[in-house]
Structures are given as structure tokens and as C-alpha cells.
Design a protein around this motif. Sequence first.
Motif, PDB file in Angstrom:
ATOM      1  N   GLY A   1       0.817  -1.219   0.000  1.00  0.00           N
ATOM      2  CA  GLY A   1       0.000   0.000   0.000  1.00  0.00           C
ATOM      3  C   GLY A   1       0.843   1.259   0.000  1.00  0.00           C
ATOM      4  O   GLY A   1       0.622   2.179   0.794  1.00  0.00           O
TER       5      GLY A   1
ATOM      6  N   SER B   1       1.201   3.331  -2.659  1.00  0.00           N
ATOM      7  CA  SER B   1       0.826   4.288  -3.708  1.00  0.00           C
ATOM      8  C   SER B   1       0.213   5.560  -3.130  1.00  0.00           C
ATOM      9  O   SER B   1      -0.093   6.490  -3.871  1.00  0.00           O
ATOM     10  CB  SER B   1      -0.165   3.622  -4.677  1.00  0.00           C
ATOM     11  N   SER B   2       0.050   5.615  -1.809  1.00  0.00           N
ATOM     12  CA  SER B   2      -0.614   6.766  -1.197  1.00  0.00           C
ATOM     13  C   SER B   2      -0.360   6.772   0.309  1.00  0.00           C
ATOM     14  O   SER B   2       0.150   5.794   0.856  1.00  0.00           O
ATOM     15  CB  SER B   2      -2.110   6.625  -1.527  1.00  0.00           C
TER      16      SER B   2
ATOM     17  N   PHE C   1       0.196   6.627   4.218  1.00  0.00           N
ATOM     18  CA  PHE C   1       1.277   6.164   5.111  1.00  0.00           C
ATOM     19  C   PHE C   1       2.366   5.435   4.332  1.00  0.00           C
ATOM     20  O   PHE C   1       3.559   5.638   4.581  1.00  0.00           O
ATOM     21  CB  PHE C   1       0.748   5.174   6.163  1.00  0.00           C
TER      22      PHE C   1
ATOM     23  N   ARG D   1      -2.049  -1.578  -5.955  1.00  0.00           N
ATOM     24  CA  ARG D   1      -2.759  -1.934  -7.189  1.00  0.00           C
ATOM     25  C   ARG D   1      -2.527  -0.901  -8.277  1.00  0.00           C
ATOM     26  O   ARG D   1      -2.540  -1.225  -9.451  1.00  0.00           O
ATOM     27  CB  ARG D   1      -4.265  -2.047  -6.910  1.00  0.00           C
ATOM     28  N   ARG D   2      -2.323   0.366  -7.900  1.00  0.00           N
ATOM     29  CA  ARG D   2      -2.191   1.426  -8.911  1.00  0.00           C
ATOM     30  C   ARG D   2      -0.733   1.553  -9.353  1.00  0.00           C
ATOM     31  O   ARG D   2       0.057   2.312  -8.793  1.00  0.00           O
ATOM     32  CB  ARG D   2      -2.722   2.749  -8.343  1.00  0.00           C
TER      33      ARG D   2
ATOM     34  N   ASP E   1      -3.036  -7.088  -5.963  1.00  0.00           N
ATOM     35  CA  ASP E   1      -4.118  -6.846  -5.013  1.00  0.00           C
ATOM     36  C   ASP E   1      -3.934  -7.811  -3.839  1.00  0.00           C
ATOM     37  O   ASP E   1      -3.910  -9.034  -4.053  1.00  0.00           O
ATOM     38  CB  ASP E   1      -5.461  -7.112  -5.739  1.00  0.00           C
ATOM     39  N   VAL E   2      -3.819  -7.291  -2.628  1.00  0.00           N
ATOM     40  CA  VAL E   2      -3.559  -8.192  -1.486  1.00  0.00           C
ATOM     41  C   VAL E   2      -4.731  -9.126  -1.191  1.00  0.00           C
ATOM     42  O   VAL E   2      -4.578 -10.110  -0.469  1.00  0.00           O
ATOM     43  CB  VAL E   2      -3.170  -7.424  -0.192  1.00  0.00           C
TER      44      VAL E   2
ATOM     45  N   ASN F   1       0.763  -2.652   5.407  1.00  0.00           N
ATOM     46  CA  ASN F   1       0.092  -1.357   5.538  1.00  0.00           C
ATOM     47  C   ASN F   1      -1.159  -1.259   4.674  1.00  0.00           C
ATOM     48  O   ASN F   1      -2.099  -0.540   5.019  1.00  0.00           O
ATOM     49  CB  ASN F   1       1.105  -0.271   5.145  1.00  0.00           C
TER      50      ASN F   1
ATOM     51  N   SER G   1      -2.153  -1.513  12.177  1.00  0.00           N
ATOM     52  CA  SER G   1      -3.517  -1.757  12.642  1.00  0.00           C
ATOM     53  C   SER G   1      -4.198  -0.395  12.713  1.00  0.00           C
ATOM     54  O   SER G   1      -4.185   0.361  11.739  1.00  0.00           O
ATOM     55  CB  SER G   1      -3.473  -2.494  13.988  1.00  0.00           C
TER      56      SER G   1
ATOM     57  N   TYR H   1     -15.054  -2.202  10.149  1.00  0.00           N
ATOM     58  CA  TYR H   1     -13.653  -1.745  10.136  1.00  0.00           C
ATOM     59  C   TYR H   1     -12.990  -2.084  11.467  1.00  0.00           C
ATOM     60  O   TYR H   1     -11.864  -2.599  11.494  1.00  0.00           O
ATOM     61  CB  TYR H   1     -13.590  -0.242   9.848  1.00  0.00           C
TER      62      TYR H   1
ATOM     63  N   LYS I   1      -9.695  -4.467  12.121  1.00  0.00           N
ATOM     64  CA  LYS I   1      -8.444  -3.995  12.731  1.00  0.00           C
ATOM     65  C   LYS I   1      -8.182  -4.684  14.075  1.00  0.00           C
ATOM     66  O   LYS I   1      -7.031  -4.899  14.451  1.00  0.00           O
ATOM     67  CB  LYS I   1      -8.461  -2.464  12.860  1.00  0.00           C
TER      68      LYS I   1
ATOM     69  N   PRO J   1      -2.511   3.823  14.694  1.00  0.00           N
ATOM     70  CA  PRO J   1      -2.693   5.279  14.580  1.00  0.00           C
ATOM     71  C   PRO J   1      -4.161   5.679  14.717  1.00  0.00           C
ATOM     72  O   PRO J   1      -5.069   4.930  14.361  1.00  0.00           O
ATOM     73  CB  PRO J   1      -2.208   5.603  13.153  1.00  0.00           C
ATOM     74  N   GLY J   2      -4.364   6.898  15.205  1.00  0.00           N
ATOM     75  CA  GLY J   2      -5.689   7.523  15.176  1.00  0.00           C
ATOM     76  C   GLY J   2      -5.853   8.291  13.874  1.00  0.00           C
ATOM     77  O   GLY J   2      -5.127   8.043  12.891  1.00  0.00           O
TER      78      GLY J   2
ATOM     79  N   ALA K   1      -5.719  10.283  10.701  1.00  0.00           N
ATOM     80  CA  ALA K   1      -4.582  10.808   9.946  1.00  0.00           C
ATOM     81  C   ALA K   1      -5.073  11.243   8.565  1.00  0.00           C
ATOM     82  O   ALA K   1      -5.842  10.515   7.918  1.00  0.00           O
ATOM     83  CB  ALA K   1      -3.502   9.734   9.811  1.00  0.00           C
TER      84      ALA K   1
ATOM     85  N   THR L   1      -5.048  11.380   5.080  1.00  0.00           N
ATOM     86  CA  THR L   1      -4.539  10.717   3.863  1.00  0.00           C
ATOM     87  C   THR L   1      -5.751  10.563   2.937  1.00  0.00           C
ATOM     88  O   THR L   1      -6.777  11.205   3.159  1.00  0.00           O
ATOM     89  CB  THR L   1      -3.997   9.306   4.202  1.00  0.00           C
TER      90      THR L   1
HETATM   91  P1  NDP Z   1      -4.660   5.535   1.823  1.00  0.00           P
HETATM   92  O1  NDP Z   1      -6.005   5.308   1.240  1.00  0.00           O
HETATM   93  O2  NDP Z   1      -4.004   6.846   1.585  1.00  0.00           O
HETATM   94  O3  NDP Z   1      -3.668   4.370   1.389  1.00  0.00           O
HETATM   95  C1  NDP Z   1      -4.078   3.023   1.369  1.00  0.00           C
HETATM   96  C2  NDP Z   1      -3.062   2.203   0.601  1.00  0.00           C
HETATM   97  O4  NDP Z   1      -3.473   0.829   0.657  1.00  0.00           O
HETATM   98  C3  NDP Z   1      -2.964   2.603  -0.847  1.00  0.00           C
HETATM   99  O5  NDP Z   1      -1.625   2.610  -1.242  1.00  0.00           O
HETATM  100  C4  NDP Z   1      -3.720   1.500  -1.567  1.00  0.00           C
HETATM  101  O6  NDP Z   1      -3.131   1.268  -2.849  1.00  0.00           O
HETATM  102  C5  NDP Z   1      -3.459   0.303  -0.654  1.00  0.00           C
HETATM  103  N1  NDP Z   1      -4.475  -0.722  -0.816  1.00  0.00           N
HETATM  104  C6  NDP Z   1      -5.794  -0.648  -0.481  1.00  0.00           C
HETATM  105  N2  NDP Z   1      -6.428  -1.773  -0.840  1.00  0.00           N
HETATM  106  C7  NDP Z   1      -5.494  -2.577  -1.418  1.00  0.00           C
HETATM  107  C8  NDP Z   1      -5.530  -3.863  -2.012  1.00  0.00           C
HETATM  108  N3  NDP Z   1      -6.681  -4.574  -2.066  1.00  0.00           N
HETATM  109  N4  NDP Z   1      -4.387  -4.380  -2.495  1.00  0.00           N
HETATM  110  C9  NDP Z   1      -3.248  -3.692  -2.451  1.00  0.00           C
HETATM  111  N5  NDP Z   1      -3.129  -2.468  -1.899  1.00  0.00           N
HETATM  112  C10 NDP Z   1      -4.253  -1.917  -1.400  1.00  0.00           C
HETATM  113  O7  NDP Z   1      -4.838   5.302   3.396  1.00  0.00           O
HETATM  114  P2  NDP Z   1      -3.774   5.314   4.606  1.00  0.00           P
HETATM  115  O8  NDP Z   1      -2.417   5.561   4.138  1.00  0.00           O
HETATM  116  O9  NDP Z   1      -4.336   6.205   5.658  1.00  0.00           O
HETATM  117  O10 NDP Z   1      -3.960   3.823   5.120  1.00  0.00           O
HETATM  118  C11 NDP Z   1      -2.880   2.921   5.262  1.00  0.00           C
HETATM  119  C12 NDP Z   1      -3.217   1.937   6.385  1.00  0.00           C
HETATM  120  O11 NDP Z   1      -3.341   2.646   7.619  1.00  0.00           O
HETATM  121  C13 NDP Z   1      -4.549   1.204   6.196  1.00  0.00           C
HETATM  122  O12 NDP Z   1      -4.375  -0.137   6.639  1.00  0.00           O
HETATM  123  C14 NDP Z   1      -5.498   1.944   7.139  1.00  0.00           C
HETATM  124  O13 NDP Z   1      -6.553   1.121   7.585  1.00  0.00           O
HETATM  125  C15 NDP Z   1      -4.554   2.308   8.261  1.00  0.00           C
HETATM  126  N6  NDP Z   1      -4.931   3.423   9.124  1.00  0.00           N
HETATM  127  C16 NDP Z   1      -5.282   4.645   8.589  1.00  0.00           C
HETATM  128  C17 NDP Z   1      -5.590   5.695   9.441  1.00  0.00           C
HETATM  129  C18 NDP Z   1      -6.032   7.038   8.940  1.00  0.00           C
HETATM  130  O14 NDP Z   1      -6.724   7.763   9.683  1.00  0.00           O
HETATM  131  N7  NDP Z   1      -5.627   7.462   7.752  1.00  0.00           N
HETATM  132  C19 NDP Z   1      -5.490   5.544  10.892  1.00  0.00           C
HETATM  133  C20 NDP Z   1      -5.146   4.228  11.328  1.00  0.00           C
HETATM  134  C21 NDP Z   1      -4.847   3.213  10.475  1.00  0.00           C
HETATM  135  P3  NDP Z   1      -3.916   0.970  -4.199  1.00  0.00           P
HETATM  136  O15 NDP Z   1      -5.262   1.633  -4.103  1.00  0.00           O
HETATM  137  O16 NDP Z   1      -3.038   1.540  -5.256  1.00  0.00           O
HETATM  138  O17 NDP Z   1      -4.003  -0.514  -4.236  1.00  0.00           O
END
Ligand code: NDP
Length: 251
Positions: free
Chosen positions: A9, A11-12, A14, A34-35, A60-61, A86, A138, A152, A156, A182-183, A185, A187
Motif C-alpha cells: 500500500g 501508492s498513497s 502512510f 494496485r495502482r 491486489d492483497v 500497511n 492496525s 472496520y 483492525k 494510529p488515530g 490521519a 490521507t
Molecule cells: P490511503 O487510502 O491513503 O492508502 C491506502 C493504501 O493501501 C494505498 O496505497 C492503496 O493502494 C493500498 N491498498 C488498499 N487496498 C489494497 C488492495 N486490495 N491491495 C493492495 N493495496 C491496497 O490510506 P492510509 O495511508 O491512511 O492507510 C494505510 C493503512 O493505515 C490502512 O491499513 C489503514 O486502515 C490504516 N490506518 C489509517 C488511518 C487514517 O486515519 N488514515 C489511521 C489508522 C490506520 P492501491 O489503491 O493503489 O491498491
Amino acid sequence: MNKKILITGASSGFGKAMAERFAADGDHVIITGRRGDRLIELSEELTSKYAVKIDLLVFDVQDRNAVFENLENNLLLEGLDILVNNAGLALGRDLFEDADLNDWETMLDTNVKGTMYVTKAVLPFFIQQKKGHIINISSIAGVEVYERGNGYCASKHAVTALSESMRIDLVKHNIKVTAIHPGAADTEFSLVRFKGDIDKANAIYTGYTPLYGEDIADTVFYCASLPSHVCLNSIVMTCTAQPNSFYLNKG
Ligand code: NDP
Ligand code: 8X3
């Protein structure tokens, strides 16, 4: 640190911030998602900025076969030091009785089964080299539940349970397991959760200063930098305005 790290994960959010934090340190970073277009862009940016080796894998995970095709026995992973699970998402913020079954399934397939598949595929490298560090992202939703968090929070909490379970089962292989919780954030997380509704997504982050991807990246980097005999098992981190999973001091 001269380490090799695989980040799912990336591509965006964390994952992207983590890729930059480790690249800035001169580490060999393997980014996944995936992207593919975004991963290529990030790889080019980090390579030119830090003159480091960046590799990317697009899958895709949720797709068990794709995970194993990309990771199992992939020589790119020889000498891997750190796996960060992640990739994940939330979908919907509904009361239990209104929640969409497809949303629940996607969250469980991605957050729980994705973490299990990726870890299982990478594990033989860690076992063979008798060391490794698994860092699971988590959430505070994996420690406390909140209203309308049902599916959700369940996913988690499962990641939290898996982290604790992995730590016990894998200790004989000298593998560290860290769970980060994390709480809120800022993104793309909320944009995904609210299915593209930008106003709803932005409203989550107004009236206070949330965490940013860089805060989580710095924490992961710190955990990964500790001496081999030290493991941070579990970290709950929030912005100062968020004392728990359901209260935010919005001024
Ligand atoms: P983003 O949406 O910014 O990033 C999510 C990332 O996960 C992307 O790179 C996306 O890539 C990837 N992803 C999602 N689904 C899939 C899939 N099926 N296969 C492969 N990659 C996947 O969110 P965050 O950075 O905020 O989230 C990262 C992690 O942190 C997540 O697990 C989220 O639950 C957790 N989290 C987030 C918080 C927040 O408030 N932001 C707080 C606590 C935890 P792509 O779409 O290109 O596949
Ligand atoms: C994301 C944080 O509070 O939206 O895991 O569940 S929260």
C-alpha cells in the motif's frame, strides 16, 4: 541503515510516506499496491531524489494467487529485513444494521486476509535467515471500537490479534512483530471510506490538527532502527486532539 524493506500500500498515504522516509535513509525499498502508475511515479521520484534502489510489485492483497505469484520465492526478497503490512481501507461509516455486506467483505478480505497472505508468502525468507521484522499497521480502531465502526473495527481488531499471535509463534525464528495503532490521519483514507465524497472526507480533518503520513513513517522508521534485541510490540499514536477512538477536541 542499509536495509531492505517491503511496504504494501505504498501508492498513497502512510505507505508512500514510509517509502520516502526509508529511501531518504538510503535503504532498498520495495513498494507495492494496485495502482501501478502511481508506484512508477513514486519510484522515479525517489530514485532521482535519493539515488537509491526502488523496486515495485503491482498486485491486489485480496487476491491470494496474485500475492503468492508476486512474493513467494521472489529472489528480490532475499535478505529482506522488514515487511510493513500497511495496505488497507475502511468502507462506510454506517450503523451495524445499515452497513453494506460487500463493504464488510472487502475490509475483511483486504485488512485481515491480505495481511495473512502477504506475511505467509514472505515468511520463508525471514525463517531461512533467522531474522526479520514484521510491522503491521492496525489502527486505534483495532484497540477500541466506536459507533458506526463495526466492520472496520472488527477487521483492525483482527490485525491486532494476528500481530500478537505472530509474535508468539515466530519468536523461535528471531522475528520481531510490531503493531502500530494510529488515530485519525489525513490521507486518502476518508475519501476511500466515503466513496469519493470529498466534503464528507474533508470534514473528518477540520477543526484540529490530525496526524499526517510523515508522523506514521517516522514512528515506523524508529521501530525499525532499534537494536536487534529490542522490539516495540505495540504503539497507539494519535494527534494531540484525539484522546481516544471516539473523542476529538475540535476547538
Ligand atoms: P490511503 O487510502 O491513503 O492508502 C491506502 C493504501 O493501501 C494505498 O496505497 C492503496 O493502494 C493500498 N491498498 C488498499 N487496498 C489494497 C488492495 N486490495 N491491495 C493492495 N493495496 C491496497 O490510506 P492510509 O495511508 O491512511 O492507510 C494505510 C493503512 O493505515 C490502512 O491499513 C489503514 O486502515 C490504516 N490506518 C489509517 C488511518 C487514517 O486515519 N488514515 C489511521 C489508522 C490506520 P492501491 O489503491 O493503489 O491498491
Ligand atoms: C483509521 C482511524 O479512527 O477512522 O484507522 O478508525 S479511525
